[in-house]
Design an enzyme around this catalytic site. Structure first.
Site, PDB file in Angstrom:
ATOM      1  N   HIS A   1      30.324   6.992   4.877  1.00  0.00           N
ATOM      2  CA  HIS A   1      30.199   6.867   3.003  1.00  0.00           C
ATOM      3  C   HIS A   1      31.133   6.435   2.491  1.00  0.00           C
ATOM      4  CE1 HIS A   1      29.442   9.268  -0.647  1.00  0.00           C
ATOM      5  NE2 HIS A   1      31.077   9.355  -0.466  1.00  0.00           N
TER       6      HIS A   1
ATOM      7  N   CYS B   1       7.378 -20.501   3.852  1.00  0.00           N
ATOM      8  CA  CYS B   1       8.576 -19.301   4.052  1.00  0.00           C
ATOM      9  C   CYS B   1       9.465 -20.344   3.650  1.00  0.00           C
ATOM     10  CB  CYS B   1       8.414 -19.261   5.211  1.00  0.00           C
ATOM     11  SG  CYS B   1      10.099 -18.013   5.957  1.00  0.00           S
TER      12      CYS B   1
ATOM     13  N   ALA C   1      -2.468 -15.196  -7.823  1.00  0.00           N
ATOM     14  CA  ALA C   1      -1.908 -14.896  -6.742  1.00  0.00           C
ATOM     15  C   ALA C   1      -3.401 -14.017  -5.709  1.00  0.00           C
ATOM     16  CB  ALA C   1      -0.583 -14.389  -6.137  1.00  0.00           C
ATOM     17  N   VAL C   2      -3.945 -14.103  -5.109  1.00  0.00           N
ATOM     18  CA  VAL C   2      -4.933 -13.496  -4.923  1.00  0.00           C
ATOM     19  C   VAL C   2      -5.651 -13.448  -3.542  1.00  0.00           C
ATOM     20  CG1 VAL C   2      -6.475 -13.164  -7.548  1.00  0.00           C
ATOM     21  CG2 VAL C   2      -6.869 -14.698  -5.365  1.00  0.00           C
TER      22      VAL C   2
ATOM     23  N   LYS D   1      13.254 -15.572  -3.149  1.00  0.00           N
ATOM     24  CA  LYS D   1      14.268 -14.463  -2.567  1.00  0.00           C
ATOM     25  C   LYS D   1      15.653 -15.340  -3.906  1.00  0.00           C
ATOM     26  CE  LYS D   1      11.585 -12.671  -1.569  1.00  0.00           C
ATOM     27  NZ  LYS D   1       9.966 -12.498  -1.294  1.00  0.00           N
TER      28      LYS D   1
ATOM     29  N   ASP E   1      -0.225 -15.983  10.215  1.00  0.00           N
ATOM     30  CA  ASP E   1      -1.091 -15.927   9.632  1.00  0.00           C
ATOM     31  C   ASP E   1      -2.474 -16.516   9.512  1.00  0.00           C
ATOM     32  OD1 ASP E   1       0.790 -15.434   8.030  1.00  0.00           O
ATOM     33  OD2 ASP E   1       1.126 -16.842   6.789  1.00  0.00           O
TER      34      ASP E   1
ATOM     35  N   GLY F   1       9.740 -25.627   8.599  1.00  0.00           N
ATOM     36  CA  GLY F   1      10.229 -24.198   7.933  1.00  0.00           C
ATOM     37  C   GLY F   1       8.801 -23.660   7.589  1.00  0.00           C
TER      38      GLY F   1
ATOM     39  N   GLY G   1      -0.811  -8.091  -6.634  1.00  0.00           N
ATOM     40  CA  GLY G   1      -0.340  -7.606  -4.848  1.00  0.00           C
ATOM     41  C   GLY G   1       0.981  -9.248  -4.441  1.00  0.00           C
TER      42      GLY G   1
ATOM     43  N   GLU H   1      -4.941  -6.505 -12.081  1.00  0.00           N
ATOM     44  CA  GLU H   1      -5.646  -6.285 -10.729  1.00  0.00           C
ATOM     45  C   GLU H   1      -7.219  -5.537 -10.447  1.00  0.00           C
ATOM     46  OE1 GLU H   1      -4.603  -6.136  -7.559  1.00  0.00           O
ATOM     47  OE2 GLU H   1      -6.883  -5.436  -7.359  1.00  0.00           O
TER      48      GLU H   1
HETATM   49  P1  NAD Z   1      -2.447  -9.772  -1.723  1.00  0.00           P
HETATM   50  O1  NAD Z   1      -3.685  -9.620  -0.821  1.00  0.00           O
HETATM   51  O2  NAD Z   1      -1.047  -8.886  -1.280  1.00  0.00           O
HETATM   52  O3  NAD Z   1      -2.633  -9.235  -3.657  1.00  0.00           O
HETATM   53  C1  NAD Z   1      -3.719  -9.563  -3.859  1.00  0.00           C
HETATM   54  C2  NAD Z   1      -4.179  -8.679  -4.462  1.00  0.00           C
HETATM   55  O4  NAD Z   1      -5.240  -9.387  -5.720  1.00  0.00           O
HETATM   56  C3  NAD Z   1      -4.927  -8.063  -4.100  1.00  0.00           C
HETATM   57  O5  NAD Z   1      -4.928  -6.368  -4.695  1.00  0.00           O
HETATM   58  C4  NAD Z   1      -6.550  -8.013  -5.117  1.00  0.00           C
HETATM   59  O6  NAD Z   1      -6.680  -6.325  -4.866  1.00  0.00           O
HETATM   60  C5  NAD Z   1      -6.399  -8.441  -6.212  1.00  0.00           C
HETATM   61  N1  NAD Z   1      -7.373  -9.765  -6.756  1.00  0.00           N
HETATM   62  C6  NAD Z   1      -8.086 -10.271  -5.507  1.00  0.00           C
HETATM   63  N2  NAD Z   1      -8.839 -10.774  -6.863  1.00  0.00           N
HETATM   64  C7  NAD Z   1      -8.954 -10.846  -7.676  1.00  0.00           C
HETATM   65  C8  NAD Z   1      -9.515 -11.076  -9.234  1.00  0.00           C
HETATM   66  N3  NAD Z   1     -10.283 -11.734  -9.414  1.00  0.00           N
HETATM   67  N4  NAD Z   1      -8.853 -10.409 -10.317  1.00  0.00           N
HETATM   68  C9  NAD Z   1      -8.240  -9.978 -10.639  1.00  0.00           C
HETATM   69  N5  NAD Z   1      -7.399  -9.182  -9.236  1.00  0.00           N
HETATM   70  C10 NAD Z   1      -7.982  -9.659  -8.329  1.00  0.00           C
HETATM   71  O7  NAD Z   1      -1.837 -10.940  -1.920  1.00  0.00           O
HETATM   72  P2  NAD Z   1      -0.716 -12.199  -2.104  1.00  0.00           P
HETATM   73  O8  NAD Z   1       0.161 -11.055  -3.223  1.00  0.00           O
HETATM   74  O9  NAD Z   1      -1.607 -13.393  -3.206  1.00  0.00           O
HETATM   75  O10 NAD Z   1      -0.038 -12.072  -0.582  1.00  0.00           O
HETATM   76  C11 NAD Z   1      -0.649 -13.388  -0.407  1.00  0.00           C
HETATM   77  C12 NAD Z   1      -0.210 -12.777   1.481  1.00  0.00           C
HETATM   78  O11 NAD Z   1       1.411 -12.854   1.244  1.00  0.00           O
HETATM   79  C13 NAD Z   1      -0.160 -11.330   1.432  1.00  0.00           C
HETATM   80  O12 NAD Z   1      -0.642 -10.804   3.181  1.00  0.00           O
HETATM   81  C14 NAD Z   1       1.362 -10.940   1.593  1.00  0.00           C
HETATM   82  O13 NAD Z   1       1.224  -9.817   2.435  1.00  0.00           O
HETATM   83  C15 NAD Z   1       1.737 -12.174   1.997  1.00  0.00           C
HETATM   84  N6  NAD Z   1       3.862 -11.779   1.926  1.00  0.00           N
HETATM   85  C16 NAD Z   1       4.030 -11.280   1.752  1.00  0.00           C
HETATM   86  C17 NAD Z   1       5.465 -10.826   1.201  1.00  0.00           C
HETATM   87  C18 NAD Z   1       6.670  -9.834   1.585  1.00  0.00           C
HETATM   88  O14 NAD Z   1       6.059  -9.259   2.260  1.00  0.00           O
HETATM   89  N7  NAD Z   1       7.317  -9.697   0.896  1.00  0.00           N
HETATM   90  C19 NAD Z   1       5.483 -11.300   0.207  1.00  0.00           C
HETATM   91  C20 NAD Z   1       4.655 -12.462  -0.491  1.00  0.00           C
HETATM   92  C21 NAD Z   1       3.298 -12.663   0.124  1.00  0.00           C
END
Ligand code: NAD
Length: 477
Positions: free
Chosen positions: A443, A43, A268-269, A52, A311, A40, A182, A203
């Site tokens: 509806h 995810c 989470a960057v 979720k 990925d 799995g 993010g 952010e």
């Molecule tokens: P992300 O790329 O979505 O966001 C990371 C954020 O951290 C960015 O906005 C960036 O500018 C910021 N950042 C980076 N360095 C920083 C710092 N030093 N200080 C402050 N901010 C900083 O990455 P994520 O949230 O870690 O997610 C990872 C991946 O997983 C993404 O590609 C996302 O699309 C995917 N994901 C998708 C879903 C979904 O589709 N629902 C859910 C979870 C994760």
């Protein structure tokens, strides 16, 4: 060393790899699936699914808190963290078990261990019983990605969490600093805010949720404020230290220093692809500058017997994209004439309100040379949304002005993550705005908002006033 031979071997059992293995077996290939942890992948084990489960529970907490407003009188909710974690674990266990049954039922052999290429047609799998050689005509590498660690914030699983620890819900800290605005930071930060933590987001860029429609971002930020969370944009986290019982995060906001006291830190960057340590480069697989494996439209790498999906093969990092790519790679290996050809790759963000999008944004449509028309419908005007007390947000559609072809849809509001499926189908089928507008929607339901937004684009909305489109400011200039 024991050697076994298969038609195809998949490395990594996330939503890319486990799907590829099933499809290969369906197509008559003798298939093995190698996984070093649990079936799995991210995810099912510590990403989409457990988050979720937590999000749904956190929403329930809020619904209970707001129940009195709808005449349902209940005591204030309390959180049993251990029980909530156990519930989340039970959800994961059920789905991981289901993947195991599917692999078995399709005749896929699951090999526990860590794979490493020793040639374009062979890997070594090292597990608890030692190392075995596995040969195959084709390999699908689906090893995914892992959280990026930034200087000054080494993950220790106790004070500094990655998504993995945060999803495990070790506790609900009184104060949580989330570094990174993010998708992961906002989804999990919102859960903790709803469970009672005071959350502060840092952010680095001028906007949280980069790339998302600004109006949707504004509503997400409003939702965070209502939950007493604080968002600092233009904020770079520099490091942290312990001061007494508290942790103090040092940041720079628009160049000025800021110190934030908290009890836990979630970082989470972004995610980095797991392309190292697999022997890929050694057997000649080309890896790009950001660590993503280079592939063609069938997900074949520079070594013809090796495919890479999910990925590992590049953004967007989405489970459903990985699954589709797994199917394509499997069919290519089975000799079918397939290639990446989707029109619509939906994305859903489980914030509050939820945000989901598919196709082109207005800006992207114009950049692609379209003269656009847009239509918007607010959930505040939709019977079902008002009746369920979740009337925030909107559906926005973008179409080509001349042909009225539907180009893109953004939904921000209740069940946006589910509603986007109809928009994805419409785009994939090449629908025109009229097609959606003329489709009778039951509806009272939330999808009516998509139909109304398409009608609005045509100046024919029923439950909103149709105002002539104002000329765009940039068009006037
Ligand atoms: P992300 O790329 O979505 O966001 C990371 C954020 O951290 C960015 O906005 C960036 O500018 C910021 N950042 C980076 N360095 C920083 C710092 N030093 N200080 C402050 N901010 C900083 O990455 P994520 O949230 O870690 O997610 C990872 C991946 O997983 C993404 O590609 C996302 O699309 C995917 N994901 C998708 C879903 C979904 O589709 N629902 C859910 C979870 C994760």
């Amino acid at each position: 060393m024991v050697t076994s031979t298969f038609d195809a071997v998949v490395i990594g059992a996330g939503p890319g790899g486990y799907v590829a293995a099933i499809r290969l077996a369906q197509l008559g290939k003798r298939t093995a699936l190698v996984e070093k942890e649990s079936l799995g992948g991210v995810c099912l084990n510590w990403g989409c699914i457990p988050s979720k489960a937590l999000i749904a529970a956190a929403n329930l907490v809020e619904d209970v808190r707001g129940a009195a407003g709808r005449g349902v009188l209940v005591e204030a909710p309390r959180i049993d963290v251990d029980k909530l974690r156990a519930y989340k674990d039970s959800v994961v266990k059920k789905l991981v078990g289901g993947v195991g049954q599917l692999e078995k039922g399709n005749g896929v052999e699951v090999l526990k261990g860590t794979a490493r290429f020793v040639g374009p047609g062979a890997i070594e799998v090292t597990g608890s019983a030692g190392t075995a050689r596995v040969e195959a005509g084709a390999f699908v590498v689906a090893t995914g990605a892992r959280p990026i660690e930034i200087p000054g914030f080494a993950f220790d699983g106790k004070d500094v969490w990655s998504a993995r620890e945060a999803v495990d819900l070790p506790e609900v800290p009184k104060r949580l600093v989330v570094v990174g605005g993010g998708v992961i930071g906002l989804e999990l930060g919102t859960v903790y805010a709803k469970l009672g933590a005071r959350v502060t987001f840092l952010e680095a860029l001028p906007q949280i949720l980069g790339g998302v429609e600004p109006e949707a971002v504004r509503l997400v930020q409003k939702g965070l404020r209502q939950r007493e969370a604080t968002v600092h944009v233009g904020a770079k986290a520099r490091g942290w230290e312990r001061r007494g019982a508290a942790l103090v995060v040092r940041a720079e906001v628009d160049g000025k220093p800021l110190e934030l006291e908290c009890d836990r830190i979630l970082v989470a960057v972004g995610m980095r692809p797991n392309s190292e340590g697999l022997g890929l480069a050694e057997v000649g697989v080309k890896i790009g500058s950001k660590g993503f494996v280079e592939v063609d439209g069938q997900y074949r790498t520079s070594v013809p017997s090796i495919f890479a999906i999910g990925d590992l093969a590049g953004p967007p990092l989405l489970a459903h994209k990985a699954s589709r790519e797994g199917e394509i790679a499997a069919e290519a290996i089975a000799g079918r004439k397939v290639a990446r050809d989707w029109v619509a790759m939906p994305a859903a963000i489980f914030t509050d309100p939820e945000v989901a999008a598919v196709g082109l944004s207005e800006e992207q449509a114009r950049a692609a040379g379209h003269e656009t028309i847009t239509g918007k419908f607010a959930f505040a005007a939709l019977g079902r949304a008002i009746a369920i007390d979740h009337a925030e947000g909107f559906v926005k559609v973008v179409g080509d002005k001349a042909t009225k072809l539907l180009l893109g849809v953004t939904i921000c509001g209740p069940e946006a993550s589910d509603l986007i499926a109809e928009a994805a189908l419409a785009l994939e089928m090449g629908a025109y705005l009229e097609d959606v507008a003329l489709t009778v929607h039951a509806h009272p339901t939330l999808p009516e908002a998509f139909m109304e937004a398409c009608k609005a684009a045509l100046g024919e909305a029923i439950h909103a006033l149709n105002r002539p489109e104002r000329p765009r400011r940039d068009a006037q200039a």
